[in-house]
Design a protein around this motif. Structure first.
Motif, PDB file in Angstrom:
ATOM      1  N   TRP A   1      -0.223  -8.638  15.858  1.00 21.48           N
ATOM      2  CA  TRP A   1      -0.199  -8.374  17.292  1.00 21.48           C
ATOM      3  C   TRP A   1       0.712  -7.187  17.596  1.00 21.48           C
ATOM      4  N   ASN A   2       1.880  -7.146  16.953  1.00 24.53           N
ATOM      5  CA  ASN A   2       2.788  -6.013  17.146  1.00 24.53           C
ATOM      6  C   ASN A   2       2.161  -4.710  16.649  1.00 24.53           C
ATOM      7  N   THR A   3       1.436  -4.761  15.535  1.00 25.59           N
ATOM      8  CA  THR A   3       0.787  -3.575  14.984  1.00 25.59           C
ATOM      9  C   THR A   3      -0.274  -3.042  15.950  1.00 25.59           C
ATOM     10  N   ILE A   4      -1.053  -3.938  16.554  1.00 22.60           N
ATOM     11  CA  ILE A   4      -2.072  -3.529  17.529  1.00 22.60           C
ATOM     12  C   ILE A   4      -1.406  -2.851  18.726  1.00 22.60           C
ATOM     13  N   GLN A   5      -0.344  -3.464  19.222  1.00 31.11           N
ATOM     14  CA  GLN A   5       0.350  -2.896  20.380  1.00 31.11           C
ATOM     15  C   GLN A   5       0.967  -1.536  20.055  1.00 31.11           C
ATOM     16  N   GLU A   6       1.579  -1.422  18.887  1.00 28.91           N
ATOM     17  CA  GLU A   6       2.169  -0.143  18.474  1.00 28.91           C
ATOM     18  C   GLU A   6       1.085   0.921  18.306  1.00 28.91           C
ATOM     19  N   GLY A   7      -0.050   0.541  17.740  1.00 31.27           N
ATOM     20  CA  GLY A   7      -1.155   1.478  17.577  1.00 31.27           C
ATOM     21  C   GLY A   7      -1.685   1.964  18.916  1.00 31.27           C
ATOM     22  N   LEU A   8      -1.787   1.054  19.881  1.00 26.08           N
ATOM     23  CA  LEU A   8      -2.243   1.439  21.215  1.00 26.08           C
ATOM     24  C   LEU A   8      -1.267   2.426  21.842  1.00 26.08           C
ATOM     25  N   ARG A   9       0.011   2.135  21.755  1.00 28.93           N
ATOM     26  CA  ARG A   9       1.021   3.031  22.328  1.00 28.93           C
ATOM     27  C   ARG A   9       0.965   4.408  21.658  1.00 28.93           C
ATOM     28  N   LYS A  10       0.771   4.438  20.346  1.00 23.31           N
ATOM     29  CA  LYS A  10       0.684   5.705  19.611  1.00 23.31           C
ATOM     30  C   LYS A  10      -0.506   6.523  20.093  1.00 23.31           C
ATOM     31  N   GLU A  11      -1.673   5.896  20.224  1.00 27.52           N
ATOM     32  CA  GLU A  11      -2.862   6.616  20.665  1.00 27.52           C
ATOM     33  C   GLU A  11      -2.710   7.094  22.110  1.00 27.52           C
ATOM     34  N   TYR A  12      -2.068   6.292  22.935  1.00 28.85           N
ATOM     35  CA  TYR A  12      -1.805   6.679  24.329  1.00 28.85           C
ATOM     36  C   TYR A  12      -0.921   7.928  24.380  1.00 28.85           C
ATOM     37  N   LEU A  13       0.173   7.921  23.634  1.00 27.94           N
ATOM     38  CA  LEU A  13       1.076   9.076  23.618  1.00 27.94           C
ATOM     39  C   LEU A  13       0.382  10.311  23.043  1.00 27.94           C
ATOM     40  N   THR A  14      -0.446  10.105  22.028  1.00 29.33           N
ATOM     41  CA  THR A  14      -1.214  11.211  21.454  1.00 29.33           C
ATOM     42  C   THR A  14      -2.149  11.807  22.502  1.00 29.33           C
ATOM     43  N   LEU A  15      -2.794  10.956  23.300  1.00 30.00           N
ATOM     44  CA  LEU A  15      -3.690  11.430  24.351  1.00 30.00           C
ATOM     45  C   LEU A  15      -2.924  12.264  25.379  1.00 30.00           C
ATOM     46  N   LEU A  16      -1.766  11.784  25.820  1.00 36.76           N
ATOM     47  CA  LEU A  16      -0.991  12.543  26.807  1.00 36.76           C
ATOM     48  C   LEU A  16      -0.601  13.912  26.263  1.00 36.76           C
ATOM     49  N   GLU A  17      -0.214  13.969  24.999  1.00 38.96           N
ATOM     50  CA  GLU A  17       0.132  15.256  24.387  1.00 38.96           C
ATOM     51  C   GLU A  17      -1.100  16.158  24.291  1.00 38.96           C
ATOM     52  N   ALA A  18      -2.231  15.587  23.921  1.00 37.37           N
ATOM     53  CA  ALA A  18      -3.462  16.370  23.769  1.00 37.37           C
ATOM     54  C   ALA A  18      -3.902  16.971  25.099  1.00 37.37           C
ATOM     55  N   ILE A  19      -3.732  16.235  26.175  1.00 32.97           N
ATOM     56  CA  ILE A  19      -4.143  16.724  27.495  1.00 32.97           C
ATOM     57  C   ILE A  19      -3.419  18.027  27.827  1.00 32.97           C
TER      58      ILE A  19
END
Length: 155
Positions: free
Chosen positions: A101-119
């Motif tokens: 569960w922690n791994t899923i949450q960390e992965g989601l946060r990572k992809e979210y931050l990556t998206l903000l940087e990509a924008i």
């Protein structure tokens, strides 16, 4: 994309995941209390709650599905083309332990931050704008689904 529109898109994405800004200045579409985005909804959830089946799916599956979708969006923004994706696989999570569960949450946060940087970094065109906006809509949809499922789990 104009700077104004780019900033508006980032504001909506942040609200979807983080909730409204703190200190509260109101919100555009989520509840106006702090932590009313996806991260606030899932961080208060135990692995047992995330594993509870509701109409054949779990909150863990919804959360990982959003992570998977963001990963796909990030790949398109980085590579300029759709990666090979198995959407059915993104729904196969039926039970998670605390570590998973922690791994899923960390992965989601990572992809979210990556998206903000990509924008901020991409050279915008209609395809990429559609991809980012569809990711926003997709994530907002799942925020609503997660919040409704929590009503069943938290009874």
């Amino acid at each position: 994309m104009s700077e104004t529109l780019k900033n508006s898109v980032k504001t909506m994405i942040k609200e979807t995941f983080e909730g409204p800004p703190v200190p509260l200045k109101g919100s555009w579409f989520v509840n106006s209390e702090p932590n009313s985005g996806i991260f606030g909804a899932i961080e208060r959830m135990s692995c047992d709650e995330a594993s509870t089946s509701i109409h054949g799916t779990t909150l863990a599956a919804h959360t990982d599905h959003v992570r998977y979708h963001l990963w796909g969006t990030n790949e398109i923004l980085k590579e300029g083309k759709q990666p090979q994706m198995n959407w059915g696989m993104s729904w196969e999570i039926h039970s998670v332990d605390e570590k998973q569960w922690n791994t899923i949450q960390e992965g989601l946060r990572k992809e979210y931050l990556t998206l903000l940087e990509a924008i901020d970094a991409i050279k915008w065109n209609e395809l990429l704008a559609n991809e980012v906006l569809s990711s926003l809509a997709h994530s907002a949809y799942h925020l609503g689904a997660i919040r409704q499922m929590l009503k069943v789990v938290k009874v």
